[in-house]
Design an enzyme around this catalytic site. Structure first.
Site, short mmCIF file in Angstrom:
data_model
loop_
_atom_site.label_atom_id
_atom_site.label_comp_id
_atom_site.label_asym_id
_atom_site.label_seq_id
_atom_site.Cartn_x
_atom_site.Cartn_y
_atom_site.Cartn_z
CB SER A 14 -61.17 28.59 -58.21
OG SER A 14 -60.94 27.48 -59.06
CG ASP A 136 -62.79 17.07 -53.68
OD1 ASP A 136 -62.58 17.10 -54.92
OD2 ASP A 136 -62.58 18.03 -52.94
CG HIS A 139 -60.42 20.30 -55.10
ND1 HIS A 139 -61.48 20.20 -54.24
CD2 HIS A 139 -60.36 21.60 -55.50
CE1 HIS A 139 -62.05 21.40 -54.10
NE2 HIS A 139 -61.39 22.26 -54.87
#
Length: 205
Positions: A14, A136, A139
């Protein structure tokens, strides 16, 4: 395709994979280390989950993989819930649910005999992990990516794979043509350029 046919390392997943070249990410570190040894192929897709990945698996990987193909799975990483809410307003993710997914992943890999890294635990092995490891809340920062690379190389180095896929174990491409330089006070110590361990690479040996 350019150049000779050399080993490929495919990063599939992802956005943790998609952004692995951002913020001095783990993908960029691996690409540097394997630059003359193997091609790093990035296949990361933001927002994806396993159900979506399975739909394109045959398009990413050939149906008849080489017998030398090796699989290494990274389990679900932790998250900083407070940071996610601050930046995005709300979130369905929690560190507790990430742990559940991580444990399930590890259990499945062990049952299948697949190498796996417990990323959920590895990224929490310092007191300030909540602030040090996320851009964030989800990530990874450069500091977190160093942890990921360290864990990957540890598993690869210790694996009983033949050949060993650690970056120092793989031969340099075209090493036989690499120039020789001389270093040392007497100027008579031959060093092949392809064999040099540069300062920023030495930490990953």
């Amino acid at each position: 395709m350019v150049g000779p046919n050399r080993p490929q390392i495919v990063l599939f997943g992802s956005s943790i994979v998609q952004f692995s070249y951002s913020h001095e990410g783990w993908g960029s570190i691996l690409t540097d280390l394997y630059s003359c040894k193997a091609d790093i192929v990035l296949r990361g897709y933001g927002g994806w989950n396993t159900r979506l990945a399975l739909q394109v698996l045959d398009q990413i990987f050939p149906k008849s993989l080489s017998e030398k193909t090796r699989i290494l799975v990274l389990s679900t990483p932790p998250v900083n819930e407070e940071q996610i809410i601050k930046l995005f307003g709300s979130s369905r993710r929690s560190n507790e649910s990430s742990h559940i997914y991580s444990e399930a992943c590890i259990k499945m890999c062990k049952e299948l005999g697949i190498k796996v890294i417990d990323l959920w635990t590895a990224l929490q092995n310092r007191d300030d992990w909540l602030t040090a490891h996320f851009t964030d809340g989800v990530h990874l920062t450069a500091e977190a990516s160093k942890v990921v690379v360290k864990e990957i190389l540890k598993v690869v180095k210790e694996a009983d794979w033949e050949p060993n896929l650690h970056w120092k174990s793989l031969p340099n491409e075209f090493a036989q043509y690499s120039p020789t330089i001389f270093v040392g006070p007497n100027g008579n110590t031959p060093v092949i350029v392809a064999d040099l361990d540069l300062d920023w690479q030495a930490q990953w040996i």
